[in-house]
Design an enzyme around this catalytic site. Structure first.
Site, mmCIF file in Angstrom:
data_model
loop_
_atom_site.group_PDB
_atom_site.id
_atom_site.type_symbol
_atom_site.label_atom_id
_atom_site.label_comp_id
_atom_site.label_asym_id
_atom_site.label_seq_id
_atom_site.Cartn_x
_atom_site.Cartn_y
_atom_site.Cartn_z
ATOM 1 N N ASP A 105 0.799 -1.231 0.000
ATOM 2 C CA ASP A 105 0.000 0.000 0.000
ATOM 3 C C ASP A 105 0.832 1.282 0.000
ATOM 4 O OD1 ASP A 105 0.895 -0.643 2.538
ATOM 5 O OD2 ASP A 105 -0.911 0.027 3.568
ATOM 6 N N GLU A 188 11.167 -4.148 12.509
ATOM 7 C CA GLU A 188 12.318 -3.493 11.862
ATOM 8 C C GLU A 188 13.526 -3.524 12.789
ATOM 9 O OE1 GLU A 188 9.378 -2.068 12.465
ATOM 10 O OE2 GLU A 188 8.501 -1.335 10.576
HETATM 11 C C1 UGA Z 1 3.319 -0.520 9.134
HETATM 12 C C2 UGA Z 1 4.662 -0.747 8.418
HETATM 13 O O1 UGA Z 1 4.737 0.050 7.248
HETATM 14 C C3 UGA Z 1 4.753 -2.212 8.026
HETATM 15 O O2 UGA Z 1 5.921 -2.428 7.287
HETATM 16 C C4 UGA Z 1 4.709 -3.037 9.266
HETATM 17 O O3 UGA Z 1 4.739 -4.392 8.928
HETATM 18 C C5 UGA Z 1 3.428 -2.751 10.013
HETATM 19 O O4 UGA Z 1 3.274 -1.349 10.266
HETATM 20 C C6 UGA Z 1 3.414 -3.450 11.338
HETATM 21 O O5 UGA Z 1 4.458 -3.498 11.993
HETATM 22 O O6 UGA Z 1 2.369 -3.903 11.750
HETATM 23 P P1 UGA Z 1 0.785 -0.641 8.285
HETATM 24 O O7 UGA Z 1 0.381 0.256 7.192
HETATM 25 O O8 UGA Z 1 0.402 -0.284 9.673
HETATM 26 O O9 UGA Z 1 2.345 -0.868 8.197
HETATM 27 O O10 UGA Z 1 0.299 -2.135 8.037
HETATM 28 P P2 UGA Z 1 -0.285 -2.808 6.724
HETATM 29 O O11 UGA Z 1 0.074 -2.042 5.507
HETATM 30 O O12 UGA Z 1 -1.704 -3.116 6.962
HETATM 31 O O13 UGA Z 1 0.509 -4.185 6.726
HETATM 32 C C7 UGA Z 1 1.882 -4.286 6.428
HETATM 33 C C8 UGA Z 1 2.083 -5.306 5.296
HETATM 34 O O14 UGA Z 1 1.640 -6.579 5.715
HETATM 35 C C9 UGA Z 1 1.295 -4.942 4.040
HETATM 36 O O15 UGA Z 1 2.076 -5.161 2.893
HETATM 37 C C10 UGA Z 1 0.095 -5.869 4.103
HETATM 38 O O16 UGA Z 1 -0.374 -6.227 2.827
HETATM 39 C C11 UGA Z 1 0.619 -7.073 4.872
HETATM 40 N N1 UGA Z 1 -0.389 -7.740 5.724
HETATM 41 C C12 UGA Z 1 -1.212 -7.024 6.545
HETATM 42 C C13 UGA Z 1 -0.522 -9.119 5.688
HETATM 43 O O17 UGA Z 1 0.196 -9.795 4.932
HETATM 44 N N2 UGA Z 1 -1.481 -9.735 6.466
HETATM 45 C C14 UGA Z 1 -2.306 -9.032 7.289
HETATM 46 O O18 UGA Z 1 -3.166 -9.649 7.973
HETATM 47 C C15 UGA Z 1 -2.165 -7.652 7.326
HETATM 48 MN MN MN Z 2 0.590 -0.027 5.185
#
Ligand code: UGA
Ligand code: MN
Length: 243
Positions: A105, A188
């Protein structure tokens, strides 16, 4: 060197549009290999077809989050996916290239790719649209990283976003125990600790970390709003009827 762009992704309404948006960015980048790791038990055939149609070099992995973690609050988002990608690279002994964790995203300026391509060990750069400060990134003095600015430091040694650094795979190979643990908020930091990062070796990019080349954009889930609006629509209609 090749850039291994590791993207965690998961099934939800926004998944396909996000992947299309990201693919059309990556199509402008030479020598890139897209590792798309989906949080699903098996590879989704539709996404497989999409990936083939884009014509980008890719690897499609099925990397479901273990049930144990899925029940947790907060969840370790994207960790199973990134671990699967690290394992894929390790099994193939790929040590020539640059590893970058690029969520599905975010928004990427093409300049980011030319900047990270010459990462010798670990490079870092600011990420826009992060929490309260709206930017997270290294503080640079005389060409050296001396500290970090982040809205949530939380005693992390490396208070950076996942999209704020790139790693040379040859450097990573020196640390066979390099890993990303399932610890929400600390992924991270713990990954960078596992490759024994120290301040002196960090290569600041993006004009000494003064430019933003990647943004932590989020596609908001509008389901609630939509529901509210449609309820209002129904109310307004019934009001009309009583006029
Ligand atoms: C932020 C950071 O940008 C992420 O790199 C980090 O992993 C995350 O916080 C975290 O530590 O939780 P954020 O925008 O809050 O990201 O989270 P998402 O974009 O919803 O998820 C991070 C990545 O994991 C995305 O590429 C998403 O597609 C993936 N994801 C999310 C999954 O594979 N499974 C899930 O259930 C939720
Ligand atoms: Mn995100």
């Amino acid at each position: 060197p090749m850039i291994y762009f590791v993207t965690p992704t998961y099934p939800r309404r926004e998944q396909i549009p996000e992947l299309i948006r990201l693919a059309y960015t990556l199509l402008h980048v030479p020598r890139i290999h897209w590792i798309l790791a989906n949080d699903l038990k098996a590879c989704n055939a539709y996404i497989d077809g999409l990936l083939k149609r884009f014509g980008l070099p890719f690897t499609h992995l099925a990397s479901p989050m273990p049930e144990f973690y899925r029940r947790k609050k907060p969840m370790p988002r994207g960790v199973a996916n990134r671990r699967a990608a690290i394992q894929w690279l390790r099994q193939r002994n790929i040590t020539n290239g640059i590893l970058y964790f690029g969520d599905d995203d975010n928004t990427y300026d093409l300049k980011l790719f030319s900047e990270i391509r010459d990462t010798q060990r670990v490079s870092m750069f600011p990420v826009g649209l992060i929490e309260e400060y709206s930017v997270s990134g290294p503080v640079v003095r005389k060409g050296k990283v001396v500290g970090f600015l982040d809205s949530w430091v939380a005693e992390r040694r490396w208070p950076v976003d996942m999209a704020g650094f790139a790693t040379n795979l040859a450097y990573m190979a020196e640390y066979p125990n390099a890993s990303m643990p399932y610890k929400p908020g600390y992924e991270e930091d713990l990954f960078l600790r596992s490759i024994r990062l120290n301040l002196n070796i960090i290569e600041p990019k993006a004009n000494n970390c003064t430019e933003i080349l990647v943004w932590h954009t989020q596609t908001k889930n509008r389901e609630r709003t939509t529901l509210r609006i449609s309820n209002k629509y129904l109310d307004d209609r019934s009001n009309l009827g009583t006029l």
